[in-house]
Design an enzyme around this catalytic site. Sequence first.
Site, PDB file in Angstrom:
ATOM      1  N   ARG A 247      19.218   2.124   2.228  1.00 25.85           N
ATOM      2  CA  ARG A 247      19.739   2.836   0.915  1.00 25.85           C
ATOM      3  C   ARG A 247      19.945   4.170   1.242  1.00 25.85           C
ATOM      4  O   ARG A 247      21.044   4.478   0.544  1.00 25.85           O
ATOM      5  CB  ARG A 247      18.304   2.764   0.006  1.00 25.85           C
ATOM      6  N   TYR A 248      19.554   4.894   2.134  1.00 25.20           N
ATOM      7  CA  TYR A 248      19.985   6.236   2.530  1.00 25.20           C
ATOM      8  C   TYR A 248      20.539   6.154   3.998  1.00 25.20           C
ATOM      9  O   TYR A 248      20.656   5.100   4.614  1.00 25.20           O
ATOM     10  CB  TYR A 248      18.797   7.028   2.925  1.00 25.20           C
TER      11      TYR A 248
ATOM     12  N   ARG B 136      18.665   6.134   7.701  1.00 22.27           N
ATOM     13  CA  ARG B 136      17.358   5.488   7.859  1.00 22.27           C
ATOM     14  C   ARG B 136      17.230   4.148   7.016  1.00 22.27           C
ATOM     15  O   ARG B 136      17.768   4.143   5.893  1.00 22.27           O
ATOM     16  CB  ARG B 136      16.356   6.281   7.435  1.00 22.27           C
TER      17      ARG B 136
ATOM     18  N   CYS C 102      -1.029  -7.563   4.433  1.00 26.13           N
ATOM     19  CA  CYS C 102      -1.518  -6.197   4.476  1.00 26.13           C
ATOM     20  C   CYS C 102      -3.255  -6.580   4.777  1.00 26.13           C
ATOM     21  O   CYS C 102      -3.722  -7.550   4.697  1.00 26.13           O
ATOM     22  CB  CYS C 102      -1.680  -5.429   3.295  1.00 26.13           C
TER      23      CYS C 102
ATOM     24  N   CYS D  66      -3.557  -3.697  -2.680  1.00 25.30           N
ATOM     25  CA  CYS D  66      -3.863  -2.402  -3.651  1.00 25.30           C
ATOM     26  C   CYS D  66      -3.515  -2.889  -4.804  1.00 25.30           C
ATOM     27  O   CYS D  66      -2.177  -3.530  -5.032  1.00 25.30           O
ATOM     28  CB  CYS D  66      -3.160  -1.268  -2.887  1.00 25.30           C
TER      29      CYS D  66
ATOM     30  N   CYS E 205      -0.256  -1.854  -5.771  1.00 27.22           N
ATOM     31  CA  CYS E 205       0.991  -1.767  -4.838  1.00 27.22           C
ATOM     32  C   CYS E 205       2.413  -1.916  -5.792  1.00 27.22           C
ATOM     33  O   CYS E 205       2.546  -2.789  -6.694  1.00 27.22           O
ATOM     34  CB  CYS E 205       0.922  -2.980  -4.116  1.00 27.22           C
TER      35      CYS E 205
ATOM     36  N   ARG F  80       5.081  -3.010  -4.367  1.00 27.02           N
ATOM     37  CA  ARG F  80       5.748  -4.139  -3.757  1.00 27.02           C
ATOM     38  C   ARG F  80       5.134  -5.398  -3.834  1.00 27.02           C
ATOM     39  O   ARG F  80       5.152  -6.364  -3.111  1.00 27.02           O
ATOM     40  CB  ARG F  80       5.937  -3.785  -2.366  1.00 27.02           C
TER      41      ARG F  80
ATOM     42  N   ASP G 258       5.353   3.633  -9.845  1.00 30.14           N
ATOM     43  CA  ASP G 258       6.463   2.842 -10.333  1.00 30.14           C
ATOM     44  C   ASP G 258       6.556   1.971 -11.261  1.00 30.14           C
ATOM     45  O   ASP G 258       5.447   1.652 -11.711  1.00 30.14           O
ATOM     46  CB  ASP G 258       6.656   1.964  -8.776  1.00 30.14           C
TER      47      ASP G 258
ATOM     48  N   ASP H 125      10.597   7.247  -7.642  1.00 32.78           N
ATOM     49  CA  ASP H 125      11.632   6.222  -7.199  1.00 32.78           C
ATOM     50  C   ASP H 125      12.307   5.871  -8.366  1.00 32.78           C
ATOM     51  O   ASP H 125      11.658   4.708  -9.312  1.00 32.78           O
ATOM     52  CB  ASP H 125      11.007   5.142  -6.276  1.00 32.78           C
TER      53      ASP H 125
ATOM     54  N   LYS I 206      14.942   8.243  -4.206  1.00 33.91           N
ATOM     55  CA  LYS I 206      13.763   9.199  -4.972  1.00 33.91           C
ATOM     56  C   LYS I 206      14.399  10.415  -5.380  1.00 33.91           C
ATOM     57  O   LYS I 206      15.350  11.052  -4.936  1.00 33.91           O
ATOM     58  CB  LYS I 206      12.910   9.634  -3.754  1.00 33.91           C
TER      59      LYS I 206
END
Length: 353
Positions: A86-87, A90, A99, A103, A106, A108, A269, A306, A313
Amino acid sequence: MKLQHAADLAALPIAPADLARDAAAAASFNVKAPRRYLDLIDWADERDPIRRQVIPSADELVVDPREREDPIGDAAHSPAPRLTHRYPDRVLLYPTYQCAVYCRHCFRKESLAADDAAGYAIEALEPALAYIAAHPEIREVILTGGDPLILGNERLEELRRRIEAIAHVRLLRLHTRIPVVLPERINAGLVRALKGRLMVCVVTHFNHAREITDTTVLAARTLREAGFMLLNQTVLLKGVNDDAEALRTLFRELVYALGIRPYYLHHCDSTRGLSHFRTTIDRGLDLMTALRGHISGLCLPHYVLDLPGGDGKIPLGPSYVAARSGFEWKFKTYDAKLRDYSEIVPENPPRDR
Ligand SMILES: *Cc1c(COP(=O)(O)O)cnc(C)c1O
Ligand code: SF4
């Protein structure tokens, strides 16, 4: 015991009425937490901040039409499987979608739920590695997922060697919750697997000071002594940490007990089923105002949102500019005094007073 499947919930000290109510939520997103993390829960407290992060709740079934399956547009910027670019300089690389803990908040969670069987295989990452090699503007590779530290040391070392073989990559970043929920995983073997040519940055995910224990202190020390840069991201969660005192304690202890610098405070999010966790942006700004100046600048993260759709962001502030006219500014101090400031530049000559 550890929590591995929804059926394991019955063995935990959860009231039967709650258990029945929350079972459907458990079916809609994976349930998992290591024993060490569950042991931090005070079961007498229904609103325990650790409990709320890992025990499913019927509230997760409430979906607002504006919530999304891919809340921050990872798929919209994916030029190769398991990669988000996206950037400019990076990329995110997803070596696994598993995981150590799932969570409830989460962002995602739907990609994890959909793809967790895929696990890790270097073959699955070849197109992403080829893309990175073909794009000399990429300086930083961010391993995320899933949780990259769920991989064994041999796999991590293999992946690290493949990435550092790409000459233009300078830094390897890992986004992980393992130092919080499974700190004994952080050992000398892991350090050896990650240490090489690249600068290494480990970004942890602590949301509450109660997650900081003697074992997490040891884990952080191991990573610091390895020479890794340590940062933390926190998600602002209603009923978990949307409280100035809770955040002050968390951010201070991250620095003073763990040597980890708070990096981002994420506004919750637009993931589906997170209405019960989401605060208003105004609340987040008020909390940041209650922190800045009152705690060390070392302890202060950036509050960010985001954008849905993948535009990246947005730093949310708060702003300390109260008013402005040309080169004449009015600022608000951390303790709410108003102060005038005249810019000393040739374009703004001193006026007769
Ligand atoms: C958040 C994010 C990053 C990292 O951004 P930093 O501001 O450098 O921490 C990189 N790529 C994607 C797609 C992201 O969502
Ligand atoms: S560890 Fe990270 S990726 Fe995994 S469930 Fe938690 S927030 Fe999501």
